[in-house]
Design a protein around this motif. Sequence first.
Motif, PDB file in Angstrom:
ATOM      1  N   LEU A 124      -6.210   0.070  -8.573  1.00 31.35           N
ATOM      2  CA  LEU A 124      -5.823  -0.032  -7.322  1.00 31.35           C
ATOM      3  C   LEU A 124      -7.180  -0.215  -6.199  1.00 31.35           C
ATOM      4  N   ASP A 125      -6.903  -0.833  -5.211  1.00 35.70           N
ATOM      5  CA  ASP A 125      -7.910  -0.674  -4.248  1.00 35.70           C
ATOM      6  C   ASP A 125      -7.687   0.534  -3.464  1.00 35.70           C
ATOM      7  N   VAL A 126      -8.659   1.466  -3.035  1.00 35.03           N
ATOM      8  CA  VAL A 126      -8.585   2.451  -2.369  1.00 35.03           C
ATOM      9  C   VAL A 126      -9.294   2.366  -0.964  1.00 35.03           C
ATOM     10  N   LEU A 127      -8.414   2.897  -0.017  1.00 30.12           N
ATOM     11  CA  LEU A 127      -9.066   2.916   1.647  1.00 30.12           C
ATOM     12  C   LEU A 127      -9.408   4.315   1.869  1.00 30.12           C
TER      13      LEU A 127
ATOM     14  N   LYS B  90      -0.854  -2.360  -4.447  1.00 26.39           N
ATOM     15  CA  LYS B  90      -2.106  -2.721  -4.654  1.00 26.39           C
ATOM     16  C   LYS B  90      -3.189  -1.784  -3.952  1.00 26.39           C
ATOM     17  N   THR B  91      -2.878  -1.054  -3.042  1.00 26.59           N
ATOM     18  CA  THR B  91      -3.714  -0.249  -2.474  1.00 26.59           C
ATOM     19  C   THR B  91      -3.441   1.161  -2.119  1.00 26.59           C
ATOM     20  N   TYR B  92      -4.276   1.985  -2.531  1.00 29.68           N
ATOM     21  CA  TYR B  92      -3.993   3.590  -1.918  1.00 29.68           C
ATOM     22  C   TYR B  92      -4.727   3.993  -0.709  1.00 29.68           C
TER      23      TYR B  92
ATOM     24  N   ALA C 277       0.953  -1.215   0.077  1.00 30.92           N
ATOM     25  CA  ALA C 277      -0.002   0.060  -0.013  1.00 30.92           C
ATOM     26  C   ALA C 277       0.882   1.365  -0.023  1.00 30.92           C
TER      27      ALA C 277
ATOM     28  N   LEU D 214      -1.814  -2.611   7.368  1.00 31.82           N
ATOM     29  CA  LEU D 214      -1.141  -2.756   5.981  1.00 31.82           C
ATOM     30  C   LEU D 214       0.290  -2.150   6.190  1.00 31.82           C
TER      31      LEU D 214
END
Length: 282
Positions: free
Chosen positions: A279-282, A251-253, A202, A226
């Motif tokens: 990307l997945d975003v949190l 993979k993640t922002y 991330a 993360l």
Amino acid sequence: MRILHVDDAAAVSCILAKYQQHIQGHNSKVIKYDRYDKFGFYKFYKDYVTIAASDEQFLKHIIEDAKSADIVHIHTRADMVIKLRNKFGKSKKIILHYHGTDIRGLNKQKLPHRSRVSDIAISLILKYRKIRNILLLKKRIHYKAQNLANAVIVSTPDLLNYASTKNDAVRKLYLPNPIDLDVFKPDAIMSSTINDDIKKNAVTMDNEVTDIPWALEYLEKNNINLDITVHDRMKHPLMYRDLPNFLKQYKTYVDIRYVNKKIIPALSKTALEALACGLDVL
């Protein structure tokens, strides 16, 4: 239709001008006052932008191009709404577009600490902006500008609270930040499975307005574990042209923005760009 964009924030006006030209068939351009192109926005979108090197040149370009414009779309510069309305009366449709700290303000800004000279220069710029914003509020420039505009647009829903028009004819609209999908898109060659094997976990961005320690503590308190890379965009600016490939390493922002002791309840432009890259975003 002729559309003139006045000033910019994070290439939003450039992207709007590009799509208004190529998708909608309008004659759309941007006039920007900026001696520094820190992230390479205006070099990237040079076909749509006229850069003014001084306040005098900026105003001269605006007045000249506004003569033939059907719509003048002003970004952040509320004072320009008043100047153009005084100049052209009701003959022009004028849009005022807020992007964040230009209307919300910022209680505390950080310095990049690249060098003492750099910190002094940036500190002076930030003080100038703060004084200017205070003067705008004291003179009720925002209130006057909003009531003189045909519409007020904001880039995040919370900013609608700052659109305090009493003129019922003025529309108040939330417009999410546009993303250039020619630039930000998933990789077409490699499968998502292979990508996941080589990608880092991330990433999040540290900039002038974010509180990274608070955001990381918030994640820990909520049992979100993360391995997050924190990229400092103040010390290490990312060129706009390089941002897609940088994002696609992960993979993640993580997009938890804590500004003025509040969580901003909307995705940042970078988060939307990350989504566009897959990307997945949190």
